[in-house]
Design an enzyme around this catalytic site. Structure first.
Site, PDB file in Angstrom:
ATOM      1  N   GLY C  35       0.794  -1.230   0.000  1.00 53.49           N
ATOM      2  CA  GLY C  35       0.000   0.000   0.000  1.00 53.49           C
ATOM      3  C   GLY C  35       0.819   1.270   0.000  1.00 53.49           C
ATOM      4  CB  CYS C 244     -25.596  -9.955 -17.819  1.00 52.64           C
ATOM      5  SG  CYS C 244     -25.018  -9.824 -19.530  1.00 52.64           S
ATOM      6  CB  CYS C 247     -24.187 -14.100 -20.067  1.00 52.31           C
ATOM      7  SG  CYS C 247     -23.646 -13.234 -18.599  1.00 52.31           S
ATOM      8  CB  CYS C 269     -21.124  -8.858 -18.603  1.00 54.66           C
ATOM      9  SG  CYS C 269     -21.863 -10.174 -17.658  1.00 54.66           S
ATOM     10  CB  CYS C 275     -20.385 -11.354 -21.060  1.00 47.77           C
ATOM     11  SG  CYS C 275     -22.122 -11.212 -21.493  1.00 47.77           S
TER      12      CYS C 275
END
Lengths: 370, 257, 289
Positions: C35, C244, C247, C269, C275
């Site tokens: 970080g 979605c 899909c 998606c 997808c």
């Protein structure tokens, strides 16, 4: 029926082909040669070299041709090419005092050793469009003055003043290697050498505007042009295996030494301080603006109040680079669907909440009103 | 008498050839209010900056008795310890509220910042504490979400005070907290400050050019001129029977005004 | 998958080996201090700043000849900038490229984390525009470095406090700040906060490159990544109230597609590979072809 957009690759290829076509323009018009750009757009070439941090007039001219004359784009091409070049080392410091000057003017002394040399300058031209240039012409040769008794000896104004102690001396040679912001990240506070590098590479427009702002009261420095000189200096390099300097050639440079009033402090008597500007080729505007900003960035070092943008090194250094600026500004045209979708969803939710909170009880339903 | 909370010795600061602060020393006890008075340029604001560690001293020391009772030389504290001290056990109320507040952050956020800085992570509690403190400095609860840009000068100073006192500091520095305010607004603000100082037993160093402010708030007074302390003593004593000729002039000019 | 010949006249993956070593040193340091933003000598690259120069340099430094590279922008492999970067490495490194998350060893991304869970041995390289999570609260580098050094993160909570005070909940939807390994607060790059939970305890190595700002940071595998919040206003991801349209996937991030100028919309998606993979497996949504 929905089919997701495809074909990015073909679109990019075609866009590039179209760009090449537009760059060439009407094929009936003869194509520009790189040599023409180098010779006849020389100030533009100089600027691209300065901001590109690479002295190579042919490459800069080629970059300008490829970039359709867009300076920032040309600087970009030069810089990206520069990244891939091997780094052999640093040259010896150039001696601008030994410059073969084409132009040298001082605003602080009427006459001085070596004289005032006007040289090639727009300064006293009247800015009237010369329609004769439409057809092309062969210029009359300029007459050269008889060399004076001190010809060839052109000491810098700063050296003349420095002898009397009126001007702060050049900082002593520290011996330590000079920082290179193309090879190390800037660490704030940045020393003067790194700041000068950043300003030399910095966008001319930005540095000019900052320099101008110091004249208008945003961090005044009371400047005088001690000297501007333009000419060629010898470049020398010490190869490790030889141990002595060998000449590499000559580089044209413009140097500006600004002299600035300074009232002195407890330890230091009143004297003039300096702002410094140096660029490739002929670039007086940039060199002068750089010298103004260099001096204003020294405010803290000299115990002056710091408040104006041109005195704030984080502000100046973080924003003077045209490539960083243009890249980040222009990246806004990249797709941001995903972030925008997140914001869209939030705004819809906030609006729904707002509506719910402001719906007066007892107000007739919309369906009923319609 | 208790041990001093703050011990200042020989504080000196030069700006070029000018001595902004010349060997200033004093002790401050818990709950004591010290007024530093003098004309502008006398060095009183520099003194405050030196004590807060915002201006680097050329000589001298500032010793503070920490919450564990151990006196520490502030110059010897690391940056982490120093900053922690400044945002918990000390407060600093600035003359210019824009320097002491976050002008783009709501009043509640301004008060809550110190709490979040020391690890408070419960929104409801932060907000309740902020509302409590706004009430104590007489800012209406319905202004809690307004930024200080929408506050009057007097309210901004009240907000600064709340923001500083929320962590229960023992020492508060105040730099001309009432200057630039209308007389009636000043009077109300001074009243609030006096009430809080007495209620919380705060030690305060207040810099002011206004002797009336010094008389109203302080126990002791320190008169500065040209960077030096020229007279010090109990407030009433100094103001009623000034010894130094300069103090006599100061007092006289206030009476004349 | 394709493996064209690398461009003549340039080193493998464009940068010279010395530069790559310098970047790898920065990456190692970044992994050692999760970080923490490690300054590095970012080079001028042949694409503009703000267009992924940091990510490209990190990818160039970690890429080996046997790697398989995937590049996504907004979750999709076929957005122009993703195509451009994938081609760049195709030309300068000649490595194999793919659009399949499962097949890739190095994935460079802008603004998304793939829906398919990442696995050990994979490297996810993020393009970062502004690496400093405190930047818009405190513009000064010298000051923000101090704040990180002392772990003074009150200010960033002030921002969250303001959100709640104004909107009733935290209104930061992307670039949502996280605390890494209990120490440094980090900007996850402008990914939607929907993706934040994927960063936590992730088996893959996550590297972040900011070219213009000259910073590299990292989240090593299996590291705790916690989204900042309040006890009484815990972190929550956005939810889509539909699957979605192509899909039928639920619990994934969706792009809103404008179908006409009469308010017609559909949601699909954002992760095109996910997808396509689902549709290949036979899943369909209500508007699938």
């Amino acid at each position: 029926m929905y089919v997701a957009a495809k074909g990015g690759e073909a679109a990019i290829d075609n866009a590039h082909r179209l760009l090449a076509e537009i760059r060439r323009g009407d094929p009936v018009v003869p194509e520009l040669s790189v040599a023409q750009i180098r010779e006849q757009m020389s100030l533009l070439v100089d600027r691209v070299m300065t901001e590109g941090s690479l002295h190579d007039p042919d490459l800069a001219a080629l970059a300008l041709k490829q970039a359709r004359g867009d300076v920032v784009e040309a600087v970009f091409l030069v810089r990206a090419y520069r990244t891939t070049l091997p780094h052999f080392g640093a040259s010896e410091p150039v001696d601008t005092g030994a410059m073969t000057v084409s132009r040298r003017v001082s605003a602080t002394f009427k006459d001085l050793p070596g004289g005032q040399v006007l040289g090639p300058t727009f300064d006293y031209t009247h800015r009237l469009v010369d329609f004769a240039l439409t057809e092309g012409s062969i210029p009359e040769p300029a007459e050269e003055a008889e060399p004076g008794p001190d010809a060839g000896h052109c000491p810098r104004v700063t050296d003349i003043l420095g002898q009397a102690g009126l001007l702060e001396p050049s900082p002593p040679e520290a011996g330590a290697p000079v920082g290179d912001l193309t090879r190390e990240p800037v660490d704030y506070p940045a020393d003067r050498a790194v700041r000068l590098q950043a300003l030399a590479r910095g966008d001319e427009g930005f540095v000019l505007a900052l320099g101008y702002s110091t004249q208008r009261g945003y961090g005044r420095t009371h400047p005088f042009v001690g000297e501007i000189r333009f000419g060629t200096v010898a470049l020398e390099f010490v190869p490790e295996e030889l141990g002595f300097p060998v000449p590499l050639g000559e580089v044209p440079l413009t140097e500006c030494q600004m002299l600035n009033q300074f009232r002195g402090s407890g330890e230091v008597p009143p004297q003039f301080t300096r702002g410094y500007g140096l660029v490739f080729g002929q670039g007086e505007r940039k060199a002068m603006a750089m010298a103004l900003v260099d001096r204003s960035l020294r405010a803290a070092e000299l115990g002056e109040a710091v408040g104006a943008p041109a005195q704030d090194q984080e502000f100046v250094l973080a924003h003077c680079d045209s490539l960083q600026a243009t890249g980040f500004v222009e990246h806004l045209k990249l797709p941001h669907y995903v972030d925008f979708q997140a914001e869209l969803e939030l705004v819809r939710r906030l609006r729904a909440e707002h509506e719910a909170a402001h719906a007066e009880p007892g107000e007739p339903l919309r369906e009923a009103a319609e | 008498m208790s041990a001093p909370l703050l011990q200042v010795q020989g504080l000196t600061k030069r700006y070029g050839p000018r001595l902004a602060c010349d060997g200033v020393g004093f002790a401050l006890h818990p709950g004591e209010v010290l007024a530093v008075v003098g004309e502008s340029g006398s060095g009183k604001s520099t003194l405050l900056g030196l004590i807060a560690g915002e201006v680097a001293a050329d000589a001298g020391s500032v010793t503070y008795r920490m919450r564990d009772g151990v006196p520490r030389d502030l110059a010897a504290l690391g940056p982490a310890e120093r900053r922690a001290l400044m945002r918990t056990d000390w407060g600093f109320v600035r003359q210019d509220a824009a320097q002491g507040l976050r002008m783009a952050v709501s009043a509640g956020g301004n008060v809550g910042e110190r709490l979040m800085g020391i690890g408070e992570r419960h929104y409801g509690r932060i907000r309740a504490t902020a509302l409590d403190w706004l009430a104590r400095v007489e800012i209406a609860a319905d202004r809690v979400d307004d930024p200080p840009t929408r506050f009057s000068g007097g309210m901004r100073q009240r907000l600064q005070i709340a923001r500083n006192l929320v962590t229960g500091p023992r020492l508060v520095l105040m730099d001309e907290p009432t200057s630039g305010l209308d007389v009636s607004v000043q009077a109300r603000l001074l009243d609030t400050i006096r009430g809080l100082v007495a209620e919380l037993g705060l030690a305060v160093i207040i810099v002011t050019h206004d002797l009336a402010v010094a008389r109203l708030l302080s126990h002791r007074i320190l008169v500065m001129r040209g960077g030096r302390v020229i007279e010090t003593g109990l407030t009433d004593q100094v103001l009623d029977d000034p010894q130094a000729p300069y103090t006599q002039l100061l007092v006289a000019s206030v009476l004349a005004a | 998958m394709s493996a064209p010949l690398p461009e003549q006249g340039y080193n493998f993956a464009y940068l010279d080996e010395g530069t790559k070593r310098m970047i790898r040193r920065a990456i190692l340091k970044a992994i050692a201090i999760p970080g923490y933003q490690v300054p590095f000598a970012s080079r001028e690259m042949p694409m503009p700043y703000g267009w992924g120069t940091g990510g490209v340099q990190v990818t160039a430094a970690v890429l080996g000849r046997s790697d398989v590279l995937k590049v996504i922008d907004q979750g999709a492999d076929d957005t122009t900038n993703a195509v451009s970067i994938r081609r760049f490495f195709g030309r300068t490194a000649g490595v194999a490229t793919t659009t399949r998350t499962t097949e890739a060893t190095v994935i460079q991304t802008r603004h998304r984390i793939p829906e398919t869970p990442l696995r050990e041995g994979q490297i996810l390289v993020y393009q970062v525009p502004i690496p400093e999570p405190l930047r818009f609260l405190e513009p000064r580098e010298t000051e923000t470095r101090q704040l990180h050094a002392l772990a003074e993160y009150g200010l960033i909570h002030v921002k969250l406090y303001e959100d709640i005070a104004r909107h009733g909940h935290i209104a930061t939807t992307y670039a949502y700040p996280v605390e890494v390994a209990g120490r440094y607060v980090m900007d996850p790059s402008p990914t939607p906060k929907f993706d934040n939970p994927k960063m936590d305890d992730c088996p893959a190595l996550q590297l972040f490159g900011a070219g213009r700002e000259k910073r590299i940071y990292a989240v090593p595998p299996y590291t705790r990544v916690r989204s900042l919040d309040f006890e009484d206003h815990p972190f929550r991801v956005q939810r889509f109230d539909r699957p979605c349209a192509l899909c039928g996937a639920e619990g994934v991030y969706l792009d809103e597609v404008v179908l006409d100028d009469r308010g017609g919309r559909m949601f699909v998606c954002s992760d095109t590979d996910h997808c396509e993979g689902r549709r290949a497996e036979g899943f369909t949504g209500e508007q699938a072809a």
